[in-house]
Design a protein around this motif. Structure first.
Motif: not given
Ligand code: GAP
Length: 507
Positions: A49-50, A52-53, A57-58, A278, A281-282, A285
């Motif tokens: 997940l980290w 991805s975020e 995504k960056e 960010k 958000r993590l 999630s």
């Protein structure tokens, strides 16, 4: 004696294969934990997940750097000199303790809410005298003067003594060392993001509180390199009106609009603000409720030697507030120092300025283990009238398995069919686990106990060509126990959809 909440949860975590004390059969030295199959699956998903975020995504790079680094690196980074904790020894029992922790835990100092973290040895010594802090073993005023203890694990490279090296105390240094090569190979322009997930080691004086203070742990660190003349962030406009929860002097944390936090100087710049968002958000999630964590601007005396300013994330746990993330404005501290010590040019050419610039760095750094523990704490659910067992309410995206699969009974072809579906779902990329022992109710309970969001059951109707349910199975939702029937051919897409939606009940 009844266990306190944290010990009770650790007991559950060990019994259900989330965690295993390292080297258990040799007595488990403190500060080390292994992850069992359930825990390792969750940890990997948190790390992904980290990724991805914070990376995918960056459009940032992920690298993997060495665990052991030569002494010269850590001299340049300042860790050889500064990465130390205050140590005090008992003159009677010879045990060693972390001085600031002892003071803060002593009865007299606790009454006055004394904060000892970050104070120099001389002041800690004065506090030990003032509050009559005792040796916790001997219960006597036998503590020595306070000194420094460097927390890095030391080793030697190769057979010839004198080639001193250390296990890295943070993954970040590897990123600074590889920075110039990556810029060259990619012909990169600022800003550039490089991150990694990896182990770090710190020889903590008093490891404690399970996963909170370990001697070996995993970090997820991103170094965001930018031109110090431009402290804006391209996505700031999208998030500036969102609110983040900040600790306040007055008591309860307060929600502050991101734009205001930057304008008032609470947050140093747009870049720091963007990464705080960010981080939030993590954490959301991962299922940590919004009202259970907040950001805190660190006082100068608690800010690391490399940072011009730190904002930490603190989470409420049964150990009290725990710092789980540090977002640091590292400036050009590391690159300039490595450049000076190694002679390498670590600057980047900025076309608009027709000049070379040593980039500044903002670093969101977090420990996976502390986050993992927070996830366990906040997902743990006690018994209810509907469920006579304790269970975990993990978001499906980080649950250890996507689904468990059972035959209603281990006969009449139901077991073979369930095995076949298991294999197909695995081929489709889902993590599933087959179980056929015990009653179906007991199997549901076992799945709930490790937080599996969906249970699939093959029953007589699945196989009965005359039944209108032929070719379907039941899917049971963890949180409300309700069941729906799903065609076997649609199972993998349905489960993947539920996982994506975070669906944990049949509504
Ligand atoms: N590169 C910056 C850095 O390492 P840090 O605040 O020392 O900063 C970052 O560490 C994160 O690593 C912490 O917020 C925490 O989650 C984790 N961490 C640090 N020391 C730890 C320990 N002894 N045990 C478990 N996690 C730890």
């Amino acid at each position: 004696m009844a266990l306190n909440k944290a010990d009770a949860l650790m007991d559950v975590a060990i019994r259900r294969s989330f965690l295993i004390p390292s080297s258990e059969i040799y007595g488990s030295p403190s500060g080390f934990f292994d992850y069992g199959p359930v825990g390792a699956a969750i940890k990997r998903k948190i790390e992904n997940l980290w990724r991805s975020e914070f990376l995918h995504k960056e459009g940032f790079h992920e690298i993997e750097t060495s665990l052991i680094v030569p002494e010269a690196v850590l001299k340049a980074s300042g860790h050889a000199e500064n990465f130390a904790d205050p140590l005090v020894t008992c003159s009677q029992c010879k045990n060693k303790f972390r001085a600031d922790h002892l003071i803060e835990q002593s009865e007299n100092a606790k009454k006055e809410h004394v904060k000892a973290a970050g104070l120099p040895p001389a002041q800690l010594g004065e506090l030990i005298q003032k509050y009559a802090v005792l040796c916790p073993q001997c219960k006597k005023p036998t503590l020595s003067d306070v000194g420094w203890f460097n927390m890095m694990f030391r080793t030697n490279i190769g057979p010839i003594e004198g080639n001193t090296a250390y296990f890295r105390p943070e993954t970040a240094q590897g990123i600074f060392l590889d920075f110039a090569r990556i810029v060259r190979n990619y012909q990169s322009k600022l800003p550039i993001g490089i991150g990694q997930v990896g182990r770090s080691a710190r020889n903590e004086i008093s490891p404690r509180q399970g996963l909170i203070r370990m001697r070996e742990f995993t970090q997820m660190e991103l170094e965001y390199f930018f031109n110090p003349k431009d402290q804006s962030h391209p996505k700031f406009g999208k998030i500036k009106h969102e609110k983040l929860r900040f600790a306040s002097e007055e008591g309860q944390p307060q929600y502050i609009e991101i734009e205001k936090a930057v304008h008032t100087g609470l947050v140093a710049n747009e870049i720091m603000a963007y990464f705080l968002w960010k981080v939030e958000r993590l954490y959301l999630s991962c299922g940590i409720p919004k009202e259970k964590f907040h950001f805190r601007k660190m006082p100068k005396e608690e800010t690391p030697h490399y940072s011009k300013g730190n904002i930490d994330l603190e989470v409420e746990t049964s150990y009290g507030l725990v710092e789980t993330v540090g977002v640091a404005y590292r400036t050009d501290f590391d690159l300039s120092s490595h450049s000076k010590h190694s002679g390498a040019d670590l600057s980047v050419f900025v076309e608009g300025e027709k000049a070379k610039v040593v980039p500044h760095v903002v670093e969101p750094s977090m420990g996976v283990d502390r986050l993992f523990w927070c996830v366990l704490e906040h997902a743990f659910r006690g018994k209810t009238p509907e469920k006579d067992w304790e269970w975990f309410d993990f978001p499906p995206a980080i649950a250890p398995y996507h689904a468990w699969i059972f035959p209603l009974m281990k006969k009449d072809g139901m077991d073979e069919k369930a095995r076949q579906i298991e294999e197909n779902l695995r081929e489709e990329g889902l993590t599933v686990y087959y179980q056929d022992s015990g009653s179906i109710g007991r199997r549901y309970a076992r799945a709930d106990e490790i937080g599996v969001p969906y249970c699939i059951t093959v029953d007589y109707d699945t196989l009965d060509e005359k039944s209108d349910k032929h070719g379907t199975v039941t899917v049971r939702f963890r949180n409300d126990g309700k069941q729906i029937r799903v065609k076997i051919g649609e199972l993998s897409s349905k489960i993947a959809h539920f996982v994506k939606e975070g669906k944990v009940r049949d509504d």
